[in-house]
Design a protein around this motif. Structure first.
Motif, PDB file in Angstrom:
ATOM      1  N   THR A  70       0.829  -1.202   0.000  1.00 49.15           N
ATOM      2  CA  THR A  70       0.000   0.000   0.000  1.00 49.15           C
ATOM      3  C   THR A  70       0.867   1.257   0.000  1.00 49.15           C
ATOM      4  N   TYR A  96      -6.506  -2.688  -2.881  1.00 45.56           N
ATOM      5  CA  TYR A  96      -7.342  -2.949  -1.705  1.00 45.56           C
ATOM      6  C   TYR A  96      -8.259  -4.139  -1.939  1.00 45.56           C
ATOM      7  N   THR A 107      -6.136   1.969   5.986  1.00 42.22           N
ATOM      8  CA  THR A 107      -6.231   2.499   4.635  1.00 42.22           C
ATOM      9  C   THR A 107      -7.014   3.807   4.584  1.00 42.22           C
TER      10      THR A 107
END
Length: 128
Positions: free
Chosen positions: A58, A73, A121
């Protein structure tokens, strides 16, 4: 990769593992301690390694390919789900006892990890 989320993730698993074992030991008499503890430990390590790899990917994608983050994701969440289901199926096929305990343990690790990674996230997206 930043170390704070990794340490928080490790702390979450350090708390979740004994908590699961304590709850199971209260509800199940004659609990096979060794197999349950080894199963919890193995799940914690597997989920931790996968989540650390997801966090590293990420961070890399945020710097290099921000447009591909949504796909990353979805891919990571889908892969985590498939690996969890595969672990439950493999455990069931193996014929080992305690299928319900194993399924509950993996479900709790899965849900805790999904919650943690979602918060991770979302916070990362807010910083951008």
């Amino acid at each position: 990769m930043k170390w704070r989320p990794v340490l928080l993730l490790a702390l979450m698993y350090v708390v979740l593992g004994p908590l699961l074992f304590f709850v199971e030991s209260q509800w199940v008499s004659g609990l096979p301690v060794r197999s349950v503890v080894c199963g919890i430990w193995g799940m914690a390590v597997a989920f931790f390694v996968f989540s650390c790899a997801e966090m590293a990917l990420t961070e890399r994608y945020r710097r290099t390919q921000p447009g591909a983050l949504t796909g990353l994701y979805v891919a990571c969440k889908g892969l985590r789900f498939l690996l969890s289901v595969s672990a439950v199926v493999a455990y069931g096929i193996s014929g080992a006892g305690g299928m319900l305990l194993f399924s509950v343990n993996i479900m709790m690790f899965y849900l805790a990890t999904m919650l943690f990674m979602t918060v991770y996230t979302v916070r990362g997206e807010k910083k951008q």
